[in-house]
Scaffold this motif. Structure first.
Motif, mmCIF file in Angstrom:
data_model
loop_
_atom_site.group_PDB
_atom_site.id
_atom_site.type_symbol
_atom_site.label_atom_id
_atom_site.label_comp_id
_atom_site.label_asym_id
_atom_site.label_seq_id
_atom_site.Cartn_x
_atom_site.Cartn_y
_atom_site.Cartn_z
ATOM 1 N N GLY A 1 0.808 -1.216 0.000
ATOM 2 C CA GLY A 1 0.000 0.000 0.000
ATOM 3 C C GLY A 1 0.836 1.257 0.000
ATOM 4 O O GLY A 1 1.909 1.314 -0.628
ATOM 5 N N LEU A 2 0.367 2.259 0.717
ATOM 6 C CA LEU A 2 0.965 3.588 0.689
ATOM 7 C C LEU A 2 2.420 3.574 1.137
ATOM 8 O O LEU A 2 3.258 4.282 0.564
ATOM 9 N N LEU B 1 7.247 -3.184 11.561
ATOM 10 C CA LEU B 1 6.272 -3.946 10.785
ATOM 11 C C LEU B 1 4.846 -3.524 11.128
ATOM 12 O O LEU B 1 3.980 -3.439 10.245
ATOM 13 N N LYS B 2 4.580 -3.244 12.407
ATOM 14 C CA LYS B 2 3.253 -2.765 12.796
ATOM 15 C C LYS B 2 2.958 -1.402 12.173
ATOM 16 O O LYS B 2 1.825 -1.130 11.763
ATOM 17 N N GLN C 1 0.025 -0.463 9.527
ATOM 18 C CA GLN C 1 -0.899 0.641 9.792
ATOM 19 C C GLN C 1 -1.016 1.572 8.584
ATOM 20 O O GLN C 1 -2.130 1.960 8.189
ATOM 21 N N ILE C 2 0.107 1.917 7.960
ATOM 22 C CA ILE C 2 0.093 2.838 6.825
ATOM 23 C C ILE C 2 -0.496 2.169 5.589
ATOM 24 O O ILE C 2 -1.256 2.789 4.834
ATOM 25 N N GLU D 1 -5.354 0.924 9.188
ATOM 26 C CA GLU D 1 -5.927 0.356 10.399
ATOM 27 C C GLU D 1 -4.974 0.576 11.557
ATOM 28 O O GLU D 1 -3.804 0.903 11.360
ATOM 29 N N SER D 2 -5.459 0.358 12.755
ATOM 30 C CA SER D 2 -4.615 0.501 13.930
ATOM 31 C C SER D 2 -3.475 -0.508 13.871
ATOM 32 O O SER D 2 -3.646 -1.648 13.424
ATOM 33 N N LYS D 3 -2.321 -0.088 14.334
ATOM 34 C CA LYS D 3 -1.178 -0.996 14.337
ATOM 35 C C LYS D 3 -1.391 -2.184 15.263
ATOM 36 O O LYS D 3 -0.741 -3.222 15.124
#
Length: 536
Positions: free
Chosen positions: A38-39, A248-249, A253-254, A258-260
């Protein structure tokens, strides 16, 4: 009352639908796959883009200052060839330096230090007046920037799961390849100008300003690299599993918005990579030497020699024509048609270049040119160079999408060599200048395409345990081809112009004949794999 019951029941359902975290320690590949795509991955590419461009700029900018700096640096054809080659001399020497550094330093620090030193070398190049010191800084710049440029793709790949790695490498190659287009586009804007900027009693002409502008990728790369983290794989290798898990969390998230805390991996394997000390330099050299001996022994000898010869010829044609087209057509654009006897027909390329040969051999030599007349810089020449660079990058990317099988690689390689040979022979006799330019452009495009195919063949045929050594060696052979091409072509332009153009076509003809043997039936590859599988 009923409303509260409904809310509580919904809350229970949400909790039950949470994806449970994996309590079993996960290895790196499992952990990075869980972050998705993703981003964050796109931002990593954008941050790495100026770093890749810095290497491309170093390999290109010399070609666009040859005409402008001819009087300031007393450039002859031979001196210009040496100047074009100097970055590649540095690139050949760089593996001896960077192979020792890469495993002993944080890779993020290596990238930033390399970019800083590269920026300093290029700034100094824009200031100095001595041709020989200019060459020295170009050599140092080639040595320095090669490390970060080589390290960049493996570093970025470590932020991607195996599912996206191959496609991402192909797409990022297109984005990074834009770095070969921008120097030509900047030359259109900057070098034709009659700019003079005085700083501390030192006058900067347009070509010096151009070099100064071309340091921006390195400077921007330092800033963007400072914002990037070390890769999670490297953190795990170094035993920093806690930092790797936090990273990694954050990636999850990015990428997923979603929340890490929703990241499904709760723990990483601490022993996934064994603790390792900095490797000794002597065993590394010994291992590389043993790998080379294996590559130059049966059953790999024949195919490895073919790969190196074909890559040598492809890179020679590509970088010789790519780096000399701006200078050649800048000379042609200054041609005084009133001096030509048109009863002879259209001038050949060598007829155009004859006006650039130093006429007074008593006061000038092939090593200096004090009797210099400044060329009028025609921006349309650099527009054409921009189009050629764009074509080379674009067609290489399109061909890469096409040659997915052995038969297709063979077909594309054969086609490119044939077209390159025809245009190589015809460049001198194109007659009409746009047709000459078109033929030169085709040599550039086909040379890059065949070089890419050869590297792909190398990765497919050479066994895994020898592949890193083989890739480094083949890359250096390509750089050596670029050096020989630029030095030989520049020398021949002074003494036998026609031979200079014909030699490129002849070398490509040899490559065409040898290419018949490189993509043979798969039994050779299987045999090699079986042979390599017995190596402990």
């Amino acid at each position: 009352m009923n409303k509260n019951v409904v809310l509580k029941s919904v809350r229970v359902i949400d909790i039950e639908n949470y994806e449970p975290k994996t309590e079993t320690p996960a290895d790196y590949e499992t952990a990075i796959a869980a972050t998705g795509f993703g981003l964050f991955n796109i931002l990593v590419v954008l941050a790495a883009m100026p770093i890749a461009w810095a290497g491309a700029f170093n390999m290109s900018t010399s070609a666009f200052i040859l005409a402008s700096s001819e009087c300031d640096l007393e450039l002859t054809f031979l001196r210009k060839g040496i100047l074009n080659s100097m970055v590649y001399f540095g690139m050949i020497m760089s593996p001896f330096f960077w192979s020792f550094i890469m495993e002993r330093m944080n890779r993020k620090a290596i990238l930033m230090i390399g970019l800083l030193m590269d920026a300093m070398c290029n700034i100094l190049c824009s200031i100095i007046d001595s041709y020989y010191i200019f060459l020295l800084f170009k050599f140092i710049s080639g040595t320095i920037v090669s490390g970060p440029y080589t390290l960049l793709v493996p570093y970025i790949n470590e932020f991607h799961s195996v599912n996206y790695r191959a496609k991402f490498t192909t797409c990022s190659g297109l984005v990074f390849g834009i770095g070969f287009i921008i120097p030509a586009a900047l030359a259109v804007i900057v070098t034709p100008q009659n700019w003079t900027i005085e700083i501390f009693n030192y006058v900067f002409l347009s070509w010096r300003i151009y070099l100064m502008i071309c340091t921006l990728p390195s400077i921007i790369g330092i800033l963007t690299m400072s914002l990037l983290p070390e890769s999670p794989k490297r953190l795990i290798e170094d035993g920093n599993t806690s930092s790797a898990h936090d990273l990694l969390k954050r990636i999850y998230q990015i990428n997923n918005w979603e929340s890490k805390h929703m990241y499904p991996i709760n723990k990483l394997k601490e022993d996934y990579f064994e603790d390792k000390k900095a490797p000794s330099f002597i065993p590394e050299i010994s291992q590389s030497w043993n790998n080379l001996k294996s590559l130059f022994s049966k059953p790999h000898l024949g195919i490895f020699l073919l790969i190196n010869i074909l890559h040598f010829g492809s890179m020679l044609a590509f970088n010789t024509m790519r780096l000399w087209v701006p200078q050649i057509y800048q000379i042609i654009s200054n041609f005084d048609s009133s001096t030509w006897e048109w009863s002879k027909g259209w001038p050949t390329t060598c007829d155009y270049l004859a006006m650039a040969i130093i006429p007074n051999k008593s006061n000038s030599t092939i090593y200096s040119n004090p009797n210099c007349v400044q060329w009028k810089i025609n921006p349309s020449v650099y527009v054409n160079s921009t189009l050629i660079a764009s074509s080379a990058i674009g067609f290489s990317f399109l061909f890469a999408l096409f040659y997915t099988t052995r038969q297709r690689k063979r077909g594309v390689m054969f086609f490119c060599f044939v077209i390159g040979i025809l245009c190589g022979f015809g460049t001198n006799w194109g007659g009409y200048v746009p047709w000459m330019l078109t033929q030169a452009a085709i040599v550039v495009v086909t040379g890059r395409t065949t070089a890419n195919i050869i590297m792909s063949v190398n990765n497919n045929i050479i066994p895994q345990n020898l592949r890193t050594t083989a890739t480094t060696f083949v890359t250096n052979i390509g750089s050596f081809g670029s050096i020989i091409g630029n030095l030989g072509f520049s020398w021949l332009l002074d003494f036998s112009c026609l031979t200079g153009f014909l030699s490129i076509a002849i070398i490509l003809s040899v490559c065409l004949l040898l290419s018949v043997f490189i993509l043979q039936p798969e039994k050779n590859k299987i045999k090699n794999k079986k042979q390599s599988s017995t190596v402990p």
